[in-house]
Design a protein around this motif. Structure first.
Motif, PDB file in Angstrom:
ATOM      1  N   LEU A  35      32.404  35.708  35.880  1.00 32.50           N
ATOM      2  CA  LEU A  35      33.409  35.886  34.801  1.00 32.50           C
ATOM      3  C   LEU A  35      34.575  36.588  35.880  1.00 32.50           C
ATOM      4  CD1 LEU A  35      31.374  37.942  32.405  1.00 32.50           C
ATOM      5  CD2 LEU A  35      32.190  35.706  32.427  1.00 32.50           C
ATOM      6  N   VAL A  36      35.789  35.871  35.607  1.00 31.52           N
ATOM      7  CA  VAL A  36      36.863  36.280  36.380  1.00 31.52           C
ATOM      8  C   VAL A  36      38.072  36.832  35.633  1.00 31.52           C
ATOM      9  CG1 VAL A  36      38.851  35.364  38.213  1.00 31.52           C
ATOM     10  CG2 VAL A  36      36.298  34.364  38.181  1.00 31.52           C
ATOM     11  N   HIS A  37      38.746  37.776  35.789  1.00 27.84           N
ATOM     12  CA  HIS A  37      39.871  38.059  34.988  1.00 27.84           C
ATOM     13  C   HIS A  37      40.809  38.725  36.259  1.00 27.84           C
ATOM     14  CE1 HIS A  37      42.475  40.115  32.194  1.00 27.84           C
ATOM     15  NE2 HIS A  37      42.480  41.275  32.662  1.00 27.84           N
ATOM     16  N   ALA A  38      42.138  38.103  35.928  1.00 29.74           N
ATOM     17  CA  ALA A  38      43.177  38.101  36.773  1.00 29.74           C
ATOM     18  C   ALA A  38      44.035  39.228  36.024  1.00 29.74           C
ATOM     19  CB  ALA A  38      43.961  37.033  37.459  1.00 29.74           C
ATOM     20  N   TRP A  39      44.769  40.228  36.978  1.00 31.11           N
ATOM     21  CA  TRP A  39      45.841  41.095  36.268  1.00 31.11           C
ATOM     22  C   TRP A  39      46.852  41.355  37.367  1.00 31.11           C
ATOM     23  CZ3 TRP A  39      46.905  46.361  37.916  1.00 31.11           C
ATOM     24  CH2 TRP A  39      46.124  46.629  39.190  1.00 31.11           C
ATOM     25  N   GLN A  40      48.035  41.656  36.954  1.00 36.95           N
ATOM     26  CA  GLN A  40      49.186  41.941  37.921  1.00 36.95           C
ATOM     27  C   GLN A  40      49.843  43.324  37.492  1.00 36.95           C
ATOM     28  OE1 GLN A  40      50.867  38.046  37.015  1.00 36.95           O
ATOM     29  NE2 GLN A  40      51.157  37.963  39.275  1.00 36.95           N
ATOM     30  N   TRP A  58      42.931  48.742  32.066  1.00 37.45           N
ATOM     31  CA  TRP A  58      42.920  47.796  30.811  1.00 37.45           C
ATOM     32  C   TRP A  58      42.259  46.344  31.165  1.00 37.45           C
ATOM     33  CZ3 TRP A  58      42.357  47.710  25.912  1.00 37.45           C
ATOM     34  CH2 TRP A  58      42.837  46.263  25.102  1.00 37.45           C
ATOM     35  N   ALA A  59      42.593  46.246  32.420  1.00 38.97           N
ATOM     36  CA  ALA A  59      41.728  44.839  33.002  1.00 38.97           C
ATOM     37  C   ALA A  59      40.491  44.993  33.004  1.00 38.97           C
ATOM     38  CB  ALA A  59      42.687  44.668  34.317  1.00 38.97           C
ATOM     39  N   LYS A  60      39.923  46.362  33.608  1.00 39.58           N
ATOM     40  CA  LYS A  60      38.738  46.704  33.619  1.00 39.58           C
ATOM     41  C   LYS A  60      37.970  46.614  32.500  1.00 39.58           C
ATOM     42  CE  LYS A  60      35.474  50.074  35.603  1.00 39.58           C
ATOM     43  NZ  LYS A  60      35.423  51.258  36.318  1.00 39.58           N
ATOM     44  N   HIS A  61      38.680  47.217  31.572  1.00 39.25           N
ATOM     45  CA  HIS A  61      38.102  47.477  29.966  1.00 39.25           C
ATOM     46  C   HIS A  61      37.926  45.754  29.358  1.00 39.25           C
ATOM     47  CE1 HIS A  61      37.541  48.087  25.758  1.00 39.25           C
ATOM     48  NE2 HIS A  61      38.529  47.257  25.569  1.00 39.25           N
ATOM     49  N   ILE A  62      38.911  45.117  29.530  1.00 42.19           N
ATOM     50  CA  ILE A  62      38.693  43.555  29.238  1.00 42.19           C
ATOM     51  C   ILE A  62      37.671  42.797  29.602  1.00 42.19           C
ATOM     52  CG2 ILE A  62      39.702  41.360  29.246  1.00 42.19           C
ATOM     53  CD1 ILE A  62      42.545  42.794  28.619  1.00 42.19           C
ATOM     54  N   LEU A  63      37.174  43.062  31.068  1.00 35.39           N
ATOM     55  CA  LEU A  63      36.271  42.331  31.875  1.00 35.39           C
ATOM     56  C   LEU A  63      34.933  42.830  31.323  1.00 35.39           C
ATOM     57  CD1 LEU A  63      35.647  40.304  33.892  1.00 35.39           C
ATOM     58  CD2 LEU A  63      35.987  41.946  35.434  1.00 35.39           C
ATOM     59  N   ALA A  64      35.005  44.145  31.159  1.00 38.85           N
ATOM     60  CA  ALA A  64      33.488  44.812  30.819  1.00 38.85           C
ATOM     61  C   ALA A  64      33.173  44.433  29.467  1.00 38.85           C
ATOM     62  CB  ALA A  64      33.559  46.437  30.911  1.00 38.85           C
ATOM     63  N   GLU A  65      34.040  44.345  28.578  1.00 40.70           N
ATOM     64  CA  GLU A  65      33.736  43.839  27.004  1.00 40.70           C
ATOM     65  C   GLU A  65      33.069  42.490  27.010  1.00 40.70           C
ATOM     66  OE1 GLU A  65      36.965  43.904  24.320  1.00 40.70           O
ATOM     67  OE2 GLU A  65      36.202  45.708  23.477  1.00 40.70           O
ATOM     68  N   ASP A  81      31.006  40.322  38.058  1.00 41.84           N
ATOM     69  CA  ASP A  81      32.090  40.546  37.418  1.00 41.84           C
ATOM     70  C   ASP A  81      33.252  40.612  38.506  1.00 41.84           C
ATOM     71  OD1 ASP A  81      30.926  40.588  34.873  1.00 41.84           O
ATOM     72  OD2 ASP A  81      30.823  42.900  34.961  1.00 41.84           O
ATOM     73  N   GLN A  82      34.339  39.628  38.336  1.00 40.56           N
ATOM     74  CA  GLN A  82      35.416  39.607  39.199  1.00 40.56           C
ATOM     75  C   GLN A  82      36.586  40.208  38.836  1.00 40.56           C
ATOM     76  OE1 GLN A  82      35.328  39.226  42.406  1.00 40.56           O
ATOM     77  NE2 GLN A  82      33.740  37.940  43.111  1.00 40.56           N
ATOM     78  N   GLN A  83      37.394  41.169  39.169  1.00 36.32           N
ATOM     79  CA  GLN A  83      38.664  41.807  38.627  1.00 36.32           C
ATOM     80  C   GLN A  83      39.544  41.374  39.677  1.00 36.32           C
ATOM     81  OE1 GLN A  83      38.758  45.466  36.673  1.00 36.32           O
ATOM     82  NE2 GLN A  83      40.565  45.791  37.645  1.00 36.32           N
ATOM     83  N   VAL A  84      40.438  40.521  39.594  1.00 34.47           N
ATOM     84  CA  VAL A  84      41.347  40.158  40.592  1.00 34.47           C
ATOM     85  C   VAL A  84      42.623  40.520  40.523  1.00 34.47           C
ATOM     86  CG1 VAL A  84      41.933  38.089  42.120  1.00 34.47           C
ATOM     87  CG2 VAL A  84      39.808  38.090  41.097  1.00 34.47           C
ATOM     88  N   LYS A  85      43.589  41.031  41.484  1.00 38.63           N
ATOM     89  CA  LYS A  85      44.734  41.737  41.299  1.00 38.63           C
ATOM     90  C   LYS A  85      45.610  40.418  41.830  1.00 38.63           C
ATOM     91  CE  LYS A  85      48.178  44.983  42.517  1.00 38.63           C
ATOM     92  NZ  LYS A  85      48.549  46.329  43.032  1.00 38.63           N
ATOM     93  N   ASP A  86      46.179  39.304  41.144  1.00 37.60           N
ATOM     94  CA  ASP A  86      46.650  38.263  41.628  1.00 37.60           C
ATOM     95  C   ASP A  86      47.313  37.392  40.209  1.00 37.60           C
ATOM     96  OD1 ASP A  86      47.715  36.125  43.061  1.00 37.60           O
ATOM     97  OD2 ASP A  86      45.876  35.612  44.069  1.00 37.60           O
ATOM     98  N   SER A  87      47.943  36.448  40.301  1.00 32.81           N
ATOM     99  CA  SER A  87      48.615  35.556  39.211  1.00 32.81           C
ATOM    100  C   SER A  87      47.186  34.791  38.800  1.00 32.81           C
ATOM    101  CB  SER A  87      49.493  34.766  39.666  1.00 32.81           C
ATOM    102  OG  SER A  87      48.939  33.507  40.444  1.00 32.81           O
ATOM    103  N   PRO A  88      47.261  34.901  37.361  1.00 31.40           N
ATOM    104  CA  PRO A  88      46.024  33.927  36.631  1.00 31.40           C
ATOM    105  C   PRO A  88      45.754  32.556  37.422  1.00 31.40           C
ATOM    106  CG  PRO A  88      47.141  34.959  34.978  1.00 31.40           C
ATOM    107  CD  PRO A  88      47.999  35.076  36.389  1.00 31.40           C
TER     108      PRO A  88
END
Length: 302
Positions: A35-40, A58-65, A81-88
């Motif tokens: 599961l990949v969530h990108a945030w900036q 907030w990014a961590k919360h979205i991915l965890a949900e 779980d992949q939380q990535v600091k980059d453009s989507p």
């Protein structure tokens, strides 16, 4: 590298539906789910971020949900779980590079069946090196199966036969990647494969003394023969897959959209050669994405 299916998460209902579809597909493949969530980081927190949280939080919360929802539904599945600091777009294309398949959510077109592609999903579909499946909000396991009889519990739904997998076939330029993806999808689900091929009747032509009408039944028979010949080696390779062919005069997008009604998945292609206007999905795939009422797999090929 471990085999896995990737899904993009952005906190929307459609991305959650995509995550659950990807989970079911990962189980069918015997693969892991990423599961990949990108945030900036923005100079000021975005309006959708609660006042008491940072953008990272907030990014961590979205991915965890999303991850918790999928884990609860599929306790035996290994999830990363992949939380990535980059453009989507960059994050999802990188995820596609690592995965066998990328699954994205897309909003429906209101009362019209089909997908509303935002700029992120449109760019990813057009540039992904791996097949991409588009899933709408509300898509569930029950939608992949034939209607359940009254009194059947949710736990019994997986035992109900799957709906057909639909493949759009161009016999002039048949593509192994596309055909194999469709046969494999049908085999994994125990579903029938419905192959759609369309053609256009050439206009009549004139000779010195008469006008010759275009061939009718003969042209249809020619295209039917081409479809059978193209599929023959694949039917031999996948003898457990029941295949039906529909050959008709008309527009491919129209026939595929019609076939998508009541299907589990529609499989279409995207040529990877860049055109003069850059990468694009092609007119048939574009039309199917905007009008099909079931998940659509877009398979890149040369």
């Amino acid at each position: 590298m471990d085999r896995h299916v990737a899904a993009g998460i952005d906190g929307s209902p459609e991305s959650l539906a995509a995550a659950h579809w990807a989970a079911r597909e990962a189980l069918r493949r015997g693969a892991e789910l990423e599961l990949v969530h990108a945030w900036q980081l923005h100079p000021r927190p975005a309006a959708y971020v609660p006042a008491d949280m940072t953008e990272r939080g907030w990014a961590k919360h979205i991915l965890a949900e999303a991850s918790n929802s999928v884990r609860a539904a599929h306790p035996g599945l290994h999830i990363i779980d992949q939380q990535v600091k980059d453009s989507p777009v960059a994050a999802l294309l990188a995820a596609a590079e690592r995965a066998e398949l990328l699954v994205l959510g897309s909003r429906g077109l209101g009362g019209v069946a089909g997908f509303l592609l935002g700029s992120v999903s449109a760019q990813v579909v057009a540039r992904s090196p791996r097949p991409v499946v588009l899933v709408r909000a509300g898509e569930s396991s029950a939608d992949e199966h034939l209607p359940a009889p009254d009194g059947v519990s949710p736990d019994e739904i997986p035992e109900i036969p799957y709906r057909d997998v639909v493949l759009g076939l161009d016999t002039d330029r048949p593509c192994d990647e596309l055909i194999e993806f469709a046969f494999e999808a049908a085999r994994r689900c125990g579903a029938a494969l419905r192959v759609i091929h369309t053609f256009s009747t050439p206009p009549g032509y004139a000779t010195a003394d008469r006008v010759v009408p275009p061939p009718g039944p003969a042209l249809l028979a020619e295209h039917e023969h081409a479809v059978v010949a193209t599929l023959r080696p694949w039917c031999a390779k996948f003898p457990e897959v029941t295949v039906t062919e529909t050959v008709a005069e008309g527009r491919a997008a129209t026939e595929l959209t019609h076939a998508a009604t009541g299907a589990a998945l529609v499989v279409v292609g995207r040529r990877t050669r860049d055109g003069r206007l850059g990468v694009h999905t092609g007119p048939v795939t574009h039309a199917v994405l905007h009008h099909a009422g079931c998940p659509v797999a877009v398979v890149p090929h040369a």
